[in-house]
Design a protein around this motif. Structure first.
Motif, short mmCIF file in Angstrom:
data_model
loop_
_atom_site.label_atom_id
_atom_site.label_comp_id
_atom_site.label_asym_id
_atom_site.label_seq_id
_atom_site.Cartn_x
_atom_site.Cartn_y
_atom_site.Cartn_z
N LEU A 56 79.04 27.66 -35.31
CA LEU A 56 78.64 27.01 -36.55
C LEU A 56 79.82 26.92 -37.51
CD1 LEU A 56 76.46 25.86 -38.49
CD2 LEU A 56 76.01 28.24 -39.18
N TRP A 57 80.54 28.03 -37.65
CA TRP A 57 81.68 28.05 -38.57
C TRP A 57 82.75 27.05 -38.15
CZ3 TRP A 57 82.30 29.43 -43.32
CH2 TRP A 57 83.58 29.43 -43.87
N LEU A 58 83.02 26.96 -36.84
CA LEU A 58 84.03 26.00 -36.37
C LEU A 58 83.63 24.57 -36.69
CD1 LEU A 58 84.97 27.53 -32.90
CD2 LEU A 58 86.41 27.42 -34.96
N ILE A 59 82.34 24.28 -36.61
CA ILE A 59 81.86 22.94 -36.94
C ILE A 59 81.98 22.68 -38.43
CG2 ILE A 59 79.78 21.49 -37.06
CD1 ILE A 59 78.91 22.93 -34.42
N LEU A 60 81.57 23.65 -39.24
CA LEU A 60 81.58 23.46 -40.69
C LEU A 60 83.00 23.45 -41.26
CD1 LEU A 60 78.62 25.79 -41.68
CD2 LEU A 60 78.62 23.29 -41.61
N ASP A 61 83.86 24.30 -40.72
CA ASP A 61 85.24 24.42 -41.23
C ASP A 61 86.18 23.59 -40.36
OD1 ASP A 61 87.46 25.24 -42.68
OD2 ASP A 61 87.69 27.08 -41.53
N ASP A 62 85.91 22.30 -40.25
CA ASP A 62 86.73 21.47 -39.38
C ASP A 62 88.15 21.29 -39.89
OD1 ASP A 62 86.02 19.85 -41.49
OD2 ASP A 62 85.45 18.13 -40.26
N SER A 63 88.39 21.55 -41.17
CA SER A 63 89.75 21.45 -41.72
C SER A 63 90.54 22.75 -41.51
CB SER A 63 89.70 21.12 -43.20
OG SER A 63 89.11 22.19 -43.92
N LYS A 64 89.90 23.77 -40.97
CA LYS A 64 90.52 25.08 -40.71
C LYS A 64 91.09 25.71 -41.98
CE LYS A 64 89.77 24.49 -36.33
NZ LYS A 64 88.45 23.93 -36.30
N TYR A 70 80.08 23.59 -50.11
CA TYR A 70 78.62 23.73 -50.02
C TYR A 70 77.95 22.38 -49.75
CZ TYR A 70 73.77 24.56 -51.01
OH TYR A 70 72.42 24.60 -50.89
N GLY A 71 78.45 21.32 -50.34
CA GLY A 71 77.89 19.99 -50.09
C GLY A 71 78.02 19.59 -48.63
N GLU A 72 79.16 19.90 -48.03
CA GLU A 72 79.36 19.61 -46.61
C GLU A 72 78.42 20.45 -45.75
OE1 GLU A 72 83.49 20.11 -45.69
OE2 GLU A 72 84.09 18.48 -47.02
N PHE A 73 78.20 21.69 -46.18
CA PHE A 73 77.27 22.56 -45.45
C PHE A 73 75.88 21.93 -45.42
CE2 PHE A 73 73.94 25.84 -45.91
CZ PHE A 73 74.05 26.44 -44.67
N THR A 74 75.37 21.52 -46.57
CA THR A 74 74.02 20.94 -46.60
C THR A 74 73.99 19.61 -45.85
OG1 THR A 74 74.42 19.96 -48.78
CG2 THR A 74 73.28 22.07 -48.73
N HIS A 75 75.06 18.83 -45.93
CA HIS A 75 75.11 17.57 -45.19
C HIS A 75 75.09 17.83 -43.68
CE1 HIS A 75 76.91 13.92 -43.46
NE2 HIS A 75 76.15 13.33 -44.37
N ALA A 76 75.82 18.84 -43.25
CA ALA A 76 75.86 19.17 -41.82
C ALA A 76 74.50 19.61 -41.32
CB ALA A 76 76.90 20.26 -41.55
N ILE A 77 73.74 20.32 -42.15
CA ILE A 77 72.44 20.81 -41.75
C ILE A 77 71.39 19.70 -41.78
CG2 ILE A 77 70.58 22.44 -42.32
CD1 ILE A 77 73.21 23.67 -41.16
N PHE A 78 71.40 18.90 -42.83
CA PHE A 78 70.34 17.90 -43.01
C PHE A 78 70.73 16.49 -42.62
CE2 PHE A 78 69.05 21.25 -45.94
CZ PHE A 78 67.79 21.48 -45.44
N GLY A 79 72.02 16.20 -42.56
CA GLY A 79 72.43 14.85 -42.23
C GLY A 79 72.23 13.90 -43.41
N GLU A 80 72.28 12.62 -43.13
CA GLU A 80 72.10 11.60 -44.16
C GLU A 80 70.64 11.51 -44.57
OE1 GLU A 80 74.26 9.46 -45.72
OE2 GLU A 80 75.91 10.52 -44.78
N MET A 81 70.41 11.10 -45.81
CA MET A 81 69.05 10.83 -46.25
C MET A 81 68.56 9.57 -45.54
SD MET A 81 68.65 11.47 -50.32
CE MET A 81 70.16 10.75 -50.91
#
Length: 116
Positions: A56-64, A70-81
């Motif tokens: 999960l961390w590797l996916i979320l922290d793609d910029s290393k 936090y916005g990217e975290f919620t977007h990754a979990i929920f996707g687009e509206m």
């Protein structure tokens, strides 16, 4: 599995996580460290095996950068509206932006919204 767990407890968990992250974000930069994310998941009973967390961390922290927005975290979990929700948000924004400036100051939000 993580998405399934969130979808069962949905809005309460996400709003709780948002509040928790704001409290933990002492410098108000909107970023989460790996330790802060792990602790938050534990607090909200969203623990997962260490290998799954690392994935999960590797996916979320793609910029290393060792931090996640936090916005990217919620977007990754929920996707687009979906389109229905986007249209609803647009209508609400148009109503709030009655001066047609393209931004909505909190003063205008307070005129239209009561949290009670």
């Amino acid at each position: 599995i993580f998405r399934e767990t969130l979808s069962k407890r949905g809005v309460r968990v996400i709003t709780g996580l948002a509040k928790y992250f704001r409290q933990r974000d002492k410098n108000r930069n909107g970023f989460l460290s790996q330790a802060a994310l792990k602790e938050a998941l534990k607090v909200f009973h969203l623990e997962m095996p260490e290998g799954d967390f690392e994935s999960l961390w590797l996916i979320l922290d793609d910029s290393k950068s060792d931090k996640v927005d936090y916005g990217e975290f919620t977007h990754a979990i929920f996707g687009e509206m979906n389109e229905y929700r986007k249209a609803f948000v647009r209508k609400a924004y148009i109503k709030l932006d009655f001066n047609k400036t393209g931004s909505v100051p909190m003063v205008d939000v307070r005129k239209c919204y009561c949290a009670k």
